[in-house]
Motif scaffolding. Structure first.
Motif, short mmCIF file in Angstrom:
data_model
loop_
_atom_site.label_atom_id
_atom_site.label_comp_id
_atom_site.label_asym_id
_atom_site.label_seq_id
_atom_site.Cartn_x
_atom_site.Cartn_y
_atom_site.Cartn_z
N ALA A 272 0.85 -1.20 0.00
CA ALA A 272 0.00 0.00 0.00
C ALA A 272 0.88 1.25 0.00
N LYS A 273 0.32 2.36 -0.45
CA LYS A 273 1.09 3.60 -0.58
C LYS A 273 0.97 4.52 0.63
N THR A 274 -0.25 4.64 1.19
CA THR A 274 -0.47 5.56 2.30
C THR A 274 -1.36 4.88 3.34
N LEU A 275 -1.00 5.03 4.60
CA LEU A 275 -1.78 4.53 5.73
C LEU A 275 -2.32 5.71 6.50
N ALA A 276 -3.62 5.72 6.76
CA ALA A 276 -4.24 6.74 7.61
C ALA A 276 -4.62 6.10 8.94
N LEU A 277 -3.99 6.56 10.03
CA LEU A 277 -4.35 6.10 11.37
C LEU A 277 -5.76 6.61 11.69
N PHE A 278 -6.60 5.74 12.27
CA PHE A 278 -8.04 6.04 12.35
C PHE A 278 -8.64 5.36 13.57
N HIS A 279 -9.84 5.82 13.95
CA HIS A 279 -10.61 5.27 15.07
C HIS A 279 -9.83 5.45 16.38
N HIS A 280 -9.44 6.72 16.63
CA HIS A 280 -8.59 7.03 17.77
C HIS A 280 -9.29 6.74 19.10
N GLU A 281 -8.53 6.18 20.01
CA GLU A 281 -8.99 5.88 21.36
C GLU A 281 -9.56 7.16 22.03
N PRO A 282 -10.78 7.11 22.58
CA PRO A 282 -11.39 8.33 23.13
C PRO A 282 -10.68 8.90 24.35
N THR A 283 -9.90 8.09 25.06
CA THR A 283 -9.19 8.62 26.23
C THR A 283 -7.87 9.28 25.84
N TYR A 284 -7.44 9.14 24.57
CA TYR A 284 -6.19 9.75 24.13
C TYR A 284 -6.40 11.25 23.91
N THR A 285 -5.50 12.05 24.44
CA THR A 285 -5.50 13.48 24.17
C THR A 285 -4.93 13.73 22.79
N ASP A 286 -5.01 14.98 22.34
CA ASP A 286 -4.38 15.33 21.06
C ASP A 286 -2.89 15.05 21.11
N ASP A 287 -2.25 15.33 22.24
CA ASP A 287 -0.82 15.02 22.38
C ASP A 287 -0.56 13.53 22.27
N ASP A 288 -1.45 12.72 22.85
CA ASP A 288 -1.29 11.26 22.78
C ASP A 288 -1.39 10.76 21.34
N VAL A 289 -2.39 11.27 20.61
CA VAL A 289 -2.57 10.84 19.22
C VAL A 289 -1.38 11.29 18.38
N GLN A 290 -0.92 12.51 18.61
CA GLN A 290 0.23 13.01 17.86
C GLN A 290 1.48 12.18 18.16
N ARG A 291 1.64 11.78 19.43
CA ARG A 291 2.80 10.95 19.81
C ARG A 291 2.73 9.60 19.11
N MET A 292 1.53 9.00 19.07
CA MET A 292 1.39 7.72 18.37
C MET A 292 1.71 7.87 16.89
N HIS A 293 1.29 8.98 16.29
CA HIS A 293 1.59 9.22 14.89
C HIS A 293 3.11 9.25 14.67
N ALA A 294 3.81 10.00 15.52
CA ALA A 294 5.28 10.09 15.39
C ALA A 294 5.93 8.72 15.59
N GLU A 295 5.45 7.97 16.56
CA GLU A 295 6.01 6.65 16.81
C GLU A 295 5.75 5.71 15.63
N THR A 296 4.60 5.86 15.00
CA THR A 296 4.27 5.01 13.86
C THR A 296 5.17 5.32 12.67
N ILE A 297 5.42 6.60 12.44
CA ILE A 297 6.34 6.99 11.36
C ILE A 297 7.72 6.40 11.61
N ARG A 298 8.17 6.49 12.84
CA ARG A 298 9.50 5.95 13.18
C ARG A 298 9.52 4.44 13.02
#
Length: 323
Positions: A272-298
């Motif tokens: 696949a060419k692009t992955l979109a992270l989706f269905h974010h956990e409701p207890t995650y803050t914006d900082d939490d989601v952003q951190r997961m995004h960065a960790e996923t890229i790494r």
């Protein structure tokens, strides 16, 4: 439009999440610290500074509405995946487009019938339009039952039979390709309570996958060949990444959701060419989601090997992606 444009109207999982006053205040405080005493001649100047200097978790928000994704590019119809709370805003926007000449035809593709994926339907304004046609595609024979039941008097004051649009419920078999609104569509079963289905949408050689509420167990990845084939060569994979791998292994096995790590592995295997992270956990803050995004890229960089790069984006309410 030769390809498709994907609009995210709702990206949270399980429960809508509202921004609290405390959260907004924290964002403002971080922005003021970043400004370092600067003064701005206008709000536009301040907004330009924020866009250039603040991270997304501070200057924006991943959103709080539950699953609702539009795929624009169909012929003469709106195409929508799921009816989460984001559906309300989509419905309002569709009235604007209908006023501009867009046909009042809606094709819905339901992953499953849990409440967070249908809760927006009672507030879907076009359902009251007698000139609208609403076609609901599902792998579930009880899709109509679910929508009618949530509008029974004990749960909601407006019964389903008061709706004025023309409705059609269509049940599809997994693995059987069909045409809808000029798109070629197929669905596949997924591991989730009361079953869930992922969808593949194709047009002019381009493909979008919508795969949410699907659990992929790391110890059973050899059994994931069917998903690799379903995702194969997709231009965009919208994938359930509700939890980190640590959560899925240690705390939330058999909860019917997947992790960012498994999503990367599946997309790599599928080319696949692009992955979109989706269905974010409701207890995650914006900082939490952003951190997961960065960790996923790494993580993607670490395990890529000789494969072509997989672009990893993080879905948020309001995001648009051209395919």
């Amino acid at each position: 439009m030769n390809g498709m444009r994907v609009r995210f109207w709702g990206t949270r999982g399980s429960l809508p999440v509202a921004l609290t006053a405390t959260t907004v205040q924290a964002k403002i405080a971080k922005a003021l610290v970043a400004a370092g005493g600067r003064s701005f001649a206008s709000e536009a100047e301040a907004a330009a500074f924020a866009a250039e200097n603040l991270d997304f978790a501070t200057n924006g928000a991943y959103g709080g509405a539950t699953s609702c994704v539009e795929i624009e590019g169909a012929e003469g119809a709106f195409v929508i995946c799921d009816m989460g709370s984001g559906l309300r805003e989509f419905g309002i926007d569709s009235f604007r487009r209908i006023a501009g000449g867009h046909p009042a035809v809606y094709h819905f593709f339901m992953s499953h019938l849990h409440w967070d994926h249908i809760m927006g339907f009672p507030f879907f304004g076009p359902a009251f339009n007698p000139n609208a046609t609403i076609v609901i595609h599902s792998g579930h024979a009880d899709a109509e039952t679910a929508l009618r039941r949530q509008q029974e008097e004990i749960s909601f004051p407006v019964p389903f039979d008061w709706l004025r649009a023309k409705f059609e419920f269509v049940v599809h078999e997994p693995g059987v390709t069909f045409e809808a609104a000029g798109l070629t569509v197929s669905l596949t079963p997924q591991h989730h309570s009361h079953d869930s289905y992922g969808y593949r949408f194709e047009k002019n050689g381009r493909a979008v996958i919508y795969s949410t509420d699907s659990e992929h167990k790391v110890e059973n990845m050899d059994a994931e060949a069917a998903f690799e084939a379903f995702f194969a060569g997709a231009d965009l994979v919208i994938c359930d990444t509700m939890y980190s791998l640590g959560d899925t292994v240690s705390l939330k096995q058999d909860w019917g959701h997947s992790s960012n790590v498994v999503a990367v592995d599946l997309c790599h295997a599928a080319g696949a060419k692009t992955l979109a992270l989706f269905h974010h956990e409701p207890t995650y803050t914006d900082d939490d989601v952003q951190r997961m995004h960065a960790e996923t890229i790494r993580y993607e960089e670490l395990v890529r090997g000789e494969r072509p790069p997989l672009e990893v984006i993080c879905a948020y309410d309001g995001l648009e992606v051209e395919v």
